[in-house]
Scaffold this active site. Structure first.
Site, mmCIF file in Angstrom:
data_model
loop_
_atom_site.group_PDB
_atom_site.id
_atom_site.type_symbol
_atom_site.label_atom_id
_atom_site.label_comp_id
_atom_site.label_asym_id
_atom_site.label_seq_id
_atom_site.Cartn_x
_atom_site.Cartn_y
_atom_site.Cartn_z
ATOM 1 C CG HIS A 19 -1.922 -0.979 1.382
ATOM 2 N ND1 HIS A 19 -2.066 -1.759 2.503
ATOM 3 C CD2 HIS A 19 -2.914 -1.378 0.538
ATOM 4 C CE1 HIS A 19 -3.097 -2.578 2.355
ATOM 5 N NE2 HIS A 19 -3.625 -2.376 1.163
ATOM 6 C CE LYS A 43 -12.840 -7.007 3.035
ATOM 7 N NZ LYS A 43 -11.576 -6.510 2.543
ATOM 8 N NE ARG A 92 -2.846 -7.120 -4.327
ATOM 9 C CZ ARG A 92 -3.554 -7.347 -3.244
ATOM 10 N NH1 ARG A 92 -2.953 -7.742 -2.154
ATOM 11 N NH2 ARG A 92 -4.854 -7.208 -3.251
ATOM 12 C CB SER A 130 -4.243 -6.480 4.531
ATOM 13 O OG SER A 130 -3.756 -5.221 4.171
HETATM 14 P P1 ADP Z 1 -9.895 -3.476 0.055
HETATM 15 O O1 ADP Z 1 -10.467 -4.070 1.291
HETATM 16 O O2 ADP Z 1 -10.735 -2.367 -0.530
HETATM 17 O O3 ADP Z 1 -9.415 -4.461 -1.000
HETATM 18 P P2 ADP Z 1 -7.144 -3.140 0.843
HETATM 19 O O4 ADP Z 1 -6.747 -2.385 2.049
HETATM 20 O O5 ADP Z 1 -6.959 -4.604 0.888
HETATM 21 O O6 ADP Z 1 -8.632 -2.705 0.580
HETATM 22 O O7 ADP Z 1 -6.399 -2.587 -0.451
HETATM 23 C C1 ADP Z 1 -6.529 -1.255 -0.885
HETATM 24 C C2 ADP Z 1 -5.915 -1.109 -2.277
HETATM 25 O O8 ADP Z 1 -4.535 -1.424 -2.239
HETATM 26 C C3 ADP Z 1 -6.525 -2.043 -3.326
HETATM 27 O O9 ADP Z 1 -6.568 -1.349 -4.558
HETATM 28 C C4 ADP Z 1 -5.534 -3.166 -3.406
HETATM 29 O O10 ADP Z 1 -5.575 -3.810 -4.664
HETATM 30 C C5 ADP Z 1 -4.243 -2.401 -3.207
HETATM 31 N N1 ADP Z 1 -3.146 -3.240 -2.723
HETATM 32 C C6 ADP Z 1 -3.170 -4.082 -1.681
HETATM 33 N N2 ADP Z 1 -1.974 -4.697 -1.518
HETATM 34 C C7 ADP Z 1 -1.172 -4.221 -2.514
HETATM 35 C C8 ADP Z 1 0.174 -4.483 -2.922
HETATM 36 N N3 ADP Z 1 0.939 -5.386 -2.289
HETATM 37 N N4 ADP Z 1 0.673 -3.820 -3.989
HETATM 38 C C9 ADP Z 1 -0.119 -2.949 -4.654
HETATM 39 N N5 ADP Z 1 -1.397 -2.659 -4.334
HETATM 40 C C10 ADP Z 1 -1.920 -3.281 -3.276
#
Ligand code: ADP
Length: 153
Positions: A19, A43, A92, A130
Protein backbone atom coordinates in the site's frame (compact mmCIF):
# COMPACT_ATOMS: atom_id res chain seq x y z
CA UNK A 1 -6.59 24.97 -11.88
CA UNK A 2 -8.58 23.08 -9.27
CA UNK A 3 -6.50 21.15 -6.82
CA UNK A 4 -6.15 17.47 -7.72
CA UNK A 5 -7.39 15.55 -4.72
CA UNK A 6 -7.23 11.78 -4.87
CA UNK A 7 -8.82 9.22 -2.57
CA UNK A 8 -7.00 5.94 -1.87
CA UNK A 9 -9.76 3.83 -0.33
CA UNK A 10 -9.25 0.52 1.46
CA UNK A 11 -9.43 -1.38 4.70
CA UNK A 12 -5.69 -1.15 5.52
CA UNK A 13 -6.02 -3.94 8.09
CA UNK A 14 -3.10 -3.34 8.40
CA UNK A 15 -1.38 -1.06 5.88
CA UNK A 16 1.43 -3.00 4.18
CA UNK A 17 4.57 -1.97 2.30
CA UNK A 18 2.56 -2.69 -0.88
CA UNK A 19 0.00 0.00 0.00
CA UNK A 20 2.73 2.45 1.06
CA UNK A 21 4.59 1.88 -2.21
CA UNK A 22 1.49 2.69 -4.30
CA UNK A 23 0.86 5.85 -2.28
CA UNK A 24 4.45 7.07 -2.48
CA UNK A 25 4.58 6.46 -6.23
CA UNK A 26 1.27 8.28 -6.77
CA UNK A 27 2.14 11.25 -4.55
CA UNK A 28 3.61 13.33 -7.39
CA UNK A 29 0.56 12.79 -9.61
CA UNK A 30 -1.81 14.61 -7.24
CA UNK A 31 -1.80 17.64 -4.95
CA UNK A 32 -3.29 15.69 -2.06
CA UNK A 33 -3.88 12.00 -1.41
CA UNK A 34 -6.47 11.16 1.22
CA UNK A 35 -6.11 7.61 2.47
CA UNK A 36 -9.71 6.67 3.23
CA UNK A 37 -10.33 3.85 5.67
CA UNK A 38 -13.70 2.50 4.63
CA UNK A 39 -15.80 1.23 7.49
CA UNK A 40 -18.83 -0.03 5.61
CA UNK A 41 -17.35 -3.43 4.82
CA UNK A 42 -18.97 -6.55 6.21
CA UNK A 43 -15.47 -7.80 7.08
CA UNK A 44 -14.56 -7.91 10.76
CA UNK A 45 -11.22 -6.16 11.12
CA UNK A 46 -8.23 -7.48 13.08
CA UNK A 47 -7.06 -4.01 14.10
CA UNK A 48 -9.32 -1.24 15.39
CA UNK A 49 -10.08 1.76 13.24
CA UNK A 50 -8.18 4.02 15.67
CA UNK A 51 -5.11 1.78 15.53
CA UNK A 52 -5.14 1.61 11.70
CA UNK A 53 -5.52 5.39 11.48
CA UNK A 54 -2.76 6.04 13.99
CA UNK A 55 -0.33 3.77 12.10
CA UNK A 56 -1.09 5.40 8.75
CA UNK A 57 -0.63 8.90 10.25
CA UNK A 58 2.76 7.81 11.59
CA UNK A 59 3.86 6.26 8.27
CA UNK A 60 3.11 9.48 6.34
CA UNK A 61 3.89 12.02 9.08
CA UNK A 62 6.75 13.38 6.93
CA UNK A 63 4.56 14.20 3.92
CA UNK A 64 1.82 16.83 4.34
CA UNK A 65 0.33 15.93 0.94
CA UNK A 66 -0.80 12.59 2.35
CA UNK A 67 -3.57 12.46 4.93
CA UNK A 68 -5.78 9.82 6.49
CA UNK A 69 -9.52 9.88 7.18
CA UNK A 70 -12.17 7.29 7.89
CA UNK A 71 -15.45 7.17 6.00
CA UNK A 72 -18.75 5.37 6.09
CA UNK A 73 -21.03 4.65 3.18
CA UNK A 74 -20.31 4.80 -0.52
CA UNK A 75 -16.80 5.64 -1.69
CA UNK A 76 -18.16 8.03 -4.34
CA UNK A 77 -20.14 9.94 -1.71
CA UNK A 78 -16.97 10.39 0.30
CA UNK A 79 -15.21 11.60 -2.87
CA UNK A 80 -17.84 14.29 -3.26
CA UNK A 81 -17.48 15.28 0.37
CA UNK A 82 -13.71 15.77 0.14
CA UNK A 83 -13.84 17.12 -3.42
CA UNK A 84 -11.80 14.24 -4.87
CA UNK A 85 -12.11 13.66 -8.62
CA UNK A 86 -9.73 10.71 -8.56
CA UNK A 87 -9.68 7.32 -6.86
CA UNK A 88 -6.37 5.45 -6.60
CA UNK A 89 -6.19 1.66 -6.55
CA UNK A 90 -3.35 -0.85 -6.80
CA UNK A 91 -3.36 -3.90 -9.04
CA UNK A 92 -1.31 -7.00 -8.25
CA UNK A 93 -2.84 -9.61 -10.51
CA UNK A 94 -5.44 -10.40 -13.15
CA UNK A 95 -7.78 -11.24 -10.28
CA UNK A 96 -7.33 -7.74 -8.83
CA UNK A 97 -7.87 -6.26 -12.29
CA UNK A 98 -11.24 -7.96 -12.84
CA UNK A 99 -12.45 -6.90 -9.42
CA UNK A 100 -11.09 -3.36 -9.60
CA UNK A 101 -12.50 -2.80 -13.06
CA UNK A 102 -15.99 -3.75 -11.89
CA UNK A 103 -15.76 -1.34 -8.94
CA UNK A 104 -14.39 1.40 -11.17
CA UNK A 105 -17.24 0.93 -13.68
CA UNK A 106 -19.77 1.00 -10.87
CA UNK A 107 -18.30 4.17 -9.35
CA UNK A 108 -18.30 5.84 -12.76
CA UNK A 109 -21.95 4.92 -13.30
CA UNK A 110 -22.79 6.46 -9.94
CA UNK A 111 -20.71 9.63 -10.45
CA UNK A 112 -19.54 10.11 -14.07
CA UNK A 113 -16.88 12.73 -13.19
CA UNK A 114 -14.76 10.40 -11.09
CA UNK A 115 -11.73 8.68 -12.65
CA UNK A 116 -10.07 5.67 -11.06
CA UNK A 117 -6.31 5.63 -11.54
CA UNK A 118 -4.58 2.24 -11.31
CA UNK A 119 -0.94 1.63 -10.55
CA UNK A 120 0.44 -1.88 -10.87
CA UNK A 121 2.27 -3.17 -7.82
CA UNK A 122 6.04 -3.12 -7.66
CA UNK A 123 7.35 -6.63 -8.35
CA UNK A 124 8.68 -7.07 -4.83
CA UNK A 125 5.28 -6.38 -3.29
CA UNK A 126 3.13 -8.27 -5.78
CA UNK A 127 2.40 -11.07 -3.32
CA UNK A 128 1.99 -8.92 -0.23
CA UNK A 129 -1.56 -8.61 1.06
CA UNK A 130 -3.16 -7.55 4.34
CA UNK A 131 -4.92 -10.92 4.41
CA UNK A 132 -1.64 -12.88 4.39
CA UNK A 133 -0.07 -10.48 6.88
CA UNK A 134 -3.02 -11.05 9.24
CA UNK A 135 -2.54 -14.81 8.91
CA UNK A 136 1.15 -14.51 9.80
CA UNK A 137 0.30 -12.37 12.83
CA UNK A 138 -2.59 -14.61 13.90
CA UNK A 139 -0.34 -17.64 14.02
CA UNK A 140 2.50 -15.90 15.82
CA UNK A 141 4.86 -15.27 12.88
CA UNK A 142 6.99 -12.20 12.29
CA UNK A 143 5.33 -9.97 9.68
CA UNK A 144 7.75 -7.05 9.96
CA UNK A 145 9.26 -7.59 6.50
CA UNK A 146 5.84 -6.77 4.96
CA UNK A 147 5.06 -3.69 7.07
CA UNK A 148 6.26 -0.08 7.28
CA UNK A 149 8.60 0.25 10.28
CA UNK A 150 6.08 2.50 12.11
CA UNK A 151 3.65 -0.41 12.36
CA UNK A 152 4.46 -2.32 15.51
CA UNK A 153 1.71 -4.66 16.62
P1 ADP B 1 -9.90 -3.48 0.06
O1 ADP B 1 -10.47 -4.07 1.29
O2 ADP B 1 -10.73 -2.37 -0.53
O3 ADP B 1 -9.41 -4.46 -1.00
P2 ADP B 1 -7.14 -3.14 0.84
O4 ADP B 1 -6.75 -2.39 2.05
O5 ADP B 1 -6.96 -4.60 0.89
O6 ADP B 1 -8.63 -2.71 0.58
O7 ADP B 1 -6.40 -2.59 -0.45
C1 ADP B 1 -6.53 -1.25 -0.88
C2 ADP B 1 -5.92 -1.11 -2.28
O8 ADP B 1 -4.53 -1.42 -2.24
C3 ADP B 1 -6.52 -2.04 -3.33
O9 ADP B 1 -6.57 -1.35 -4.56
C4 ADP B 1 -5.53 -3.17 -3.41
O10 ADP B 1 -5.57 -3.81 -4.66
C5 ADP B 1 -4.24 -2.40 -3.21
N1 ADP B 1 -3.15 -3.24 -2.72
C6 ADP B 1 -3.17 -4.08 -1.68
N2 ADP B 1 -1.97 -4.70 -1.52
C7 ADP B 1 -1.17 -4.22 -2.51
C8 ADP B 1 0.17 -4.48 -2.92
N3 ADP B 1 0.94 -5.39 -2.29
N4 ADP B 1 0.67 -3.82 -3.99
C9 ADP B 1 -0.12 -2.95 -4.65
N5 ADP B 1 -1.40 -2.66 -4.33
C10 ADP B 1 -1.92 -3.28 -3.28
Amino acid sequence: MASRICLFPGSFDPMTLGHADIINRAADLFDTIIIGIGTNSSKQSMFSLEQRKEWISAVFAHDSRIQVQEYHGLTVDFCKKIDARFILRGIRSVGDFEYERAISDLNKSLVPGIETVFLTSSARYASVSSTLVRDVIRYGGDARQFLPKEIVY
